[in-house]
Design a protein around this motif. Structure first.
Motif: not given
Ligand code: NAG
Length: 329
Positions: A62-63, A66, A109, A130-131, A134-135, A137
């Protein structure tokens, strides 16, 4: 005496004809609306609701931060599968790029389900991606075509939960070209009418369930007894004011799930009495959310918001040309 009687008869006749016309109009109106589901506030049986309820699933990647301290003008919500890493890379370099329109905050996302081979943890490469960006899910349901309705409901729930400060959301497929500057201008020009209860795209007004069991879109009469679908926006891409995300999540408590995500969103809108708006221009007539694939031409693409049907490498090529070609249209 005779003329008096005549005029009385005449008035009587006119009165009766008007009444008859009204009765016929009412009957016609009833028969045309009963082709659509009613809007009764009857909650779904738990068994049915569980299938699409966002509380059944979780965001395993999850983010949640954001949108913290931020009010994005627009959030792109892009359903993909885990293996679609090439599409993600192309989108990050083209219409999903950070700062694609200077001075306008746009977030991006990707929504991914569980691959067919069940794994208890998100795959390592997704965690890494993801890390880095950051986009991403990821959610714990099987990533299949029929489960796209679940994915869309998880998208709506995500916006309502983690990004209510955004102005607009856009659900958009990965094989699409998005003319972001045009889209931003278009939304800025809509004014008040697009602040609430607003959803736009390519509206389909005459959709109906397929009763042929061999059709990819087969729907039995048990699942959907009515003969028409309410107007809905094609799932390729549609834009909505952020309040609509929460309203659709709420409506899904009452609307029986079907495996066609765009029709399902249309059914929720119908339940909410929110009318999707066709995104088009007149003189010349253009569907701005083009659902056919159009041959690339700078000026054709400059006058559309989306065009469909691209591989990641086509998207990269076209985008580059589209950005660099300074000819005016
Ligand atoms: C949808 O996802 C659920 C949960 O992972 C799974 O049990 C089900 O088989 C999937 N349905 C389809 C039709 O793929």
């Amino acid at each position: 005496m005779i003329t008096f009687l005549r005029s009385k008869l005449l008035r009587y006749f006119i009165f009766c004809s008007v009444a008859l016309v009204l009765v016929l109009l009412c009957l016609f109106w009833r028969s045309s609306t009963s082709k659509l589901p009613s809007r009764r506030l009857v909650t779904l049986e738990d068994e049915l609701y569980k299938v699409i309820s966002s509380s059944t699933y979780r965001y395993s990647l999850n983010q949640p931060e954001l949108c913290e301290g931020r009010e994005p003008f627009l959030v792109f919500m892009i359903p993909v599968t885990g293996e679609d890493s090439e599409s993600r890379a192309a989108i990050r370099k083209t219409w999903g790029r950070d700062n694609v329109v200077p001075g306008v905050d746009i977030a991006r996302l990707f929504f991914i389900g569980q691959p067919r081979e069940p794994k208890p943890q998100p795959e390592e490469y997704l965690q890494k991606e993801s890390s880095e960006y950051g986009d991403i899910i990821q959610m714990n349901f099987l990533d299949t075509y029929q489960n796209l309705t679940i994915k869309t409901m998880m998208i709506m729930n995500w916006l309502a939960t983690y990004c209510p400060s955004a102005r607009y959301g856009m659900k958009v497929d990965a094989d699409i070209f998005v003319n972001v500057p045009y889209l931003v201008r278009y939304l800025q020009n809509q004014g008040k009418s697009s602040e609430r209860d607003y959803i736009t795209g390519s509206v389909i007004n005459d959709g109906h369930p397929r009763r042929n069991q061999h059709s990819k879109w087969y729907l039995s009469e048990d699942v959907y007894p009515e003969s028409l679908f309410p107007p809905y926006v094609s799932g390729a891409g549609y834009v909505f004011s952020i309040d609509v995300a929460k309203k659709i999540s709420w409506a899904s408590r009452f609307v029986r799930p079907i495996p066609m995500e765009d029709v399902y969103v249309g059914l929720c809108l119908h339940f909410l009495d929110v009318h999707p708006v066709f995104c088009r221009t007149f003189f010349p007539y253009r569907n701005l959310f083009e659902i056919r694939h159009l041959e690339y031409d700078k000026c054709t693409y400059a006058q559309r918001i989306i065009v469909t049907g691209f591989t990641p490498s086509q998207l990269l090529n076209i985008w580059q040309h589209f950005q660099n070609d300074r000819s005016s249209c």
